[in-house]
Design a protein around this motif. Sequence first.
Motif, PDB file in Angstrom:
ATOM      1  N   VAL B 138       0.754  -1.241  -0.073  1.00  0.00           N
ATOM      2  CA  VAL B 138      -0.077   0.098  -0.005  1.00  0.00           C
ATOM      3  C   VAL B 138       1.031   1.133  -0.002  1.00  0.00           C
ATOM      4  O   VAL B 138       2.058   1.262   0.086  1.00  0.00           O
ATOM      5  CB  VAL B 138      -0.908   0.118   1.363  1.00  0.00           C
ATOM      6  N   ALA B 139       0.143   2.490  -0.174  1.00  0.00           N
ATOM      7  CA  ALA B 139       0.987   3.751  -0.263  1.00  0.00           C
ATOM      8  C   ALA B 139       1.435   4.111   1.151  1.00  0.00           C
ATOM      9  O   ALA B 139       0.660   3.704   2.162  1.00  0.00           O
ATOM     10  CB  ALA B 139      -0.039   4.535  -0.711  1.00  0.00           C
ATOM     11  N   HIS B 140       2.725   4.560   1.147  1.00  0.00           N
ATOM     12  CA  HIS B 140       3.416   5.103   2.594  1.00  0.00           C
ATOM     13  C   HIS B 140       3.393   6.835   2.403  1.00  0.00           C
ATOM     14  O   HIS B 140       4.298   6.929   1.508  1.00  0.00           O
ATOM     15  CB  HIS B 140       4.491   4.504   2.885  1.00  0.00           C
ATOM     16  N   LEU B 141       2.731   7.511   3.113  1.00  0.00           N
ATOM     17  CA  LEU B 141       2.729   8.859   3.117  1.00  0.00           C
ATOM     18  C   LEU B 141       3.686   9.196   4.460  1.00  0.00           C
ATOM     19  O   LEU B 141       3.061   9.119   5.283  1.00  0.00           O
ATOM     20  CB  LEU B 141       1.495   9.540   2.842  1.00  0.00           C
ATOM     21  N   SER B 142       4.843   9.531   4.394  1.00  0.00           N
ATOM     22  CA  SER B 142       5.608   9.730   5.655  1.00  0.00           C
ATOM     23  C   SER B 142       5.929  11.242   6.027  1.00  0.00           C
ATOM     24  O   SER B 142       5.971  11.989   5.112  1.00  0.00           O
ATOM     25  CB  SER B 142       6.743   8.948   5.357  1.00  0.00           C
ATOM     26  N   GLY B 143       6.251  11.271   7.167  1.00  0.00           N
ATOM     27  CA  GLY B 143       6.917  12.622   7.668  1.00  0.00           C
ATOM     28  C   GLY B 143       5.686  13.518   7.651  1.00  0.00           C
ATOM     29  O   GLY B 143       6.096  14.724   7.378  1.00  0.00           O
ATOM     30  N   ARG B 158       4.716  16.579   3.670  1.00  0.00           N
ATOM     31  CA  ARG B 158       5.972  15.976   4.360  1.00  0.00           C
ATOM     32  C   ARG B 158       7.183  16.845   4.559  1.00  0.00           C
ATOM     33  O   ARG B 158       7.697  17.537   3.715  1.00  0.00           O
ATOM     34  CB  ARG B 158       6.456  14.923   3.134  1.00  0.00           C
ATOM     35  N   TRP B 165       7.542  18.825   1.284  1.00  0.00           N
ATOM     36  CA  TRP B 165       7.138  18.531   0.031  1.00  0.00           C
ATOM     37  C   TRP B 165       5.637  18.154   0.074  1.00  0.00           C
ATOM     38  O   TRP B 165       5.157  17.431   1.092  1.00  0.00           O
ATOM     39  CB  TRP B 165       7.817  16.746  -0.392  1.00  0.00           C
ATOM     40  N   THR B 166       4.904  18.174  -0.943  1.00  0.00           N
ATOM     41  CA  THR B 166       3.642  17.897  -1.160  1.00  0.00           C
ATOM     42  C   THR B 166       3.373  16.292  -1.848  1.00  0.00           C
ATOM     43  O   THR B 166       3.765  16.424  -2.820  1.00  0.00           O
ATOM     44  CB  THR B 166       2.694  18.936  -1.972  1.00  0.00           C
ATOM     45  N   ILE B 167       2.788  15.557  -1.082  1.00  0.00           N
ATOM     46  CA  ILE B 167       2.684  14.277  -1.712  1.00  0.00           C
ATOM     47  C   ILE B 167       1.348  13.881  -1.655  1.00  0.00           C
ATOM     48  O   ILE B 167       0.473  14.340  -0.834  1.00  0.00           O
ATOM     49  CB  ILE B 167       3.725  13.179  -1.104  1.00  0.00           C
ATOM     50  N   GLU B 168       1.129  12.850  -2.612  1.00  0.00           N
ATOM     51  CA  GLU B 168      -0.147  12.292  -2.666  1.00  0.00           C
ATOM     52  C   GLU B 168      -0.517  10.873  -2.992  1.00  0.00           C
ATOM     53  O   GLU B 168       0.452  10.391  -3.648  1.00  0.00           O
ATOM     54  CB  GLU B 168      -0.837  13.083  -4.075  1.00  0.00           C
ATOM     55  N   GLY B 169      -1.461  10.138  -2.492  1.00  0.00           N
ATOM     56  CA  GLY B 169      -1.726   8.992  -2.482  1.00  0.00           C
ATOM     57  C   GLY B 169      -3.203   8.407  -2.277  1.00  0.00           C
ATOM     58  O   GLY B 169      -3.796   9.405  -2.002  1.00  0.00           O
TER      59      GLY B 169
END
Lengths: 323, 259
Positions: B138-143, B158, B165-169
């Motif tokens: 599965v996705a891991h969106l960390s920090g 993050r 950082w802007t991250i997406e999942g």
Amino acid sequence: MSEVLVLVEAVADGDNIGLKKVTLEMLTAARVLGEPSAVVAGASGTAAAVQDRLAEYGAAKIYVAESDDIDNHLVAPKAEVLAQLVADSAATAVLLPSTQEGQEIAGRLALKIGSGLLNDISEVDADGTATQVVFAGAVIVKSKVAKGTPIYTVRPNSVAPEAAPGAGEVIAVDVAISDDAKKVTVLDRTVESGGGRPELTEASVIVSGGRGVGSAENFALIEGLADSLGGAVGASRAATDSGFYPHQYQVGQTGKTVSPQLYLAVGISGAIQHRAGMQTSKTIVAINKDNEAPIFELADFGVVGDLFQIVPALTEEITKRKA
Amino acid sequence: MNIVVLVKQVPDSGSERTLDSSDNTVARASADNVINEMDEYAIEEALKVKEAHGGEVTILTMGPESATDTIRKALSMGADKAIHVTDPALHGSCVIATSAVLAKALGTLEWDLVLSGAQSTDGGLTMMPALLAERLGVAHLSGARKLAVDGSKLTVERQTDGGYWTIEGQTPAIVSTWDTMNEPRYPSFKGIMAAKSKPVTTLSLADLGVDESEVGLAAATSTVLEFASRPPKGAGQQVKDEGDGATKLADFLASKKFV
Ligand SMILES: Cc1cc2nc3c(=O)[nH]c(=O)nc-3n(C[C@H](O)[C@H](O)[C@H](O)COP(=O)(O)OP(=O)(O)OC[C@H]3O[C@@H](n4cnc5c(N)ncnc54)[C@H](O)[C@@H]3O)c2cc1C
């Protein structure tokens, strides 16, 4: 000689791509185990910018995996690159930086290749025995990986980087990134400026301020002293929680772990959770008005007095002597 | 949105911590054990997401029997139920084996989101959520210093060294939280009382279908050879500022070649 893979951590500052110092430290540490090979995994153009320096610090080979798939997705693609390289090369160990990203990649890699790992090491011996300093610096542990190709994450600033030219043969590697590794997309990278100062975990000099500094405005004193020494600025949790300084500069158990040549603690009492993050600094200096503050127990040199008198005078004195 | 929060019991970071000389594992019996402070931010975030989007919050803990205190604390903050994985054979398990057990336990639950703290204050490991994401695919969106939930889309800020950082999942996903994300609530008296009757399911290795030989000290993928207390750094020189403190300090820095 056996091959040791070192995952390169590069930093982009605008159009400039540079190496994090920990990369050179890992290349130095890796030589004890075998012949270091650098692994560049990232956006295209990264290797071209850093390969000379990698060779200067001993990289015999430089594996280059550059693609949008790697650059646009978080962490997981880099673990796939390393796993493929471990399978295709004769690597006997893998070194990664003990940063958030490095640790996440290390964990994924360990599962992919069925290996054990040791996290946040400060030293490794020729037989693979690694040293970790744990529990706020109170305990030193020596451990060994018991399974597979050992993976180590290396704490920044624990090894003195030494140049030792390597062949630096560039080898392009083509890794097909799986859909599973593309589940988190990086939309944007925002830089929050550190005022041109060195990055905290990389800095050789750090001046940290605590609750005693009293306000956000007064942190200018800490910045001034840091600038006179070419250092970075850190802060205690009391200072970041009070809004004196941004949270990403917090040093300690729940902040950054730092290990500079010189750590100057100003108006910081030295709580165990703060010490956890700075105890392995080579030289520690404290300025505190309370002569019983625990920070003095670790200080190589302590000044008991009012920081508002001492810091401006010290900054002036250093600037004068440097001129 | 059903959420599982990973919670760990750790020796209090303010107390003296060491290893147990009989088998080189963390000495838990001699320490004051508390909830890993970083996990409280994950619990708080889970409660916030539940308040906004509905669903249930489940606490998942692996640890000795004494970890029930930690579980009650998490329930008293407002989580709905808990799973406690406990088995004598788990003692001394390495991070890799622990992740296998937790992944199995997550497999027994229906969830959209798993939240975890940024690290544990005893092992300092940022790694567990990454290991679980790798195992579960599965996705891991960390920090995460900020989390936004929009249906099945998750957007995270993050925290990085030099900014964010802007991250997406997409769900199902694991999000590891940062301690500037929120202000964990204190359990209310009502919450503490209610926690006493919330369901806590205890699962053994047999319940999870994990063989004893895969966990514990004997199966660990790394071995502690030896440990020692770090010699206390002898306190150095101390001077009292009589107007000359800055000069003396500058002299010291010069003697060490920093100036
Ligand atoms: C789980 C947990 C995790 C934690 N993580 C961290 C962490 O990562 N980092 C961290 O730093 N803390 C952390 N803490 C908090 C830690 O326990 C302390 O509360 C914190 O470090 C105190 O910060 P301080 O030294 O700036 O403040 P204080 O302890 O209030 O000390 C201020 C000092 O300034 C001195 N002072 C005041 N005025 C002057 C003056 N004019 N001149 C000279 N000296 C002066 C005082 O004598 C005093 O010693 C954590 C706590 C917990 C429970």
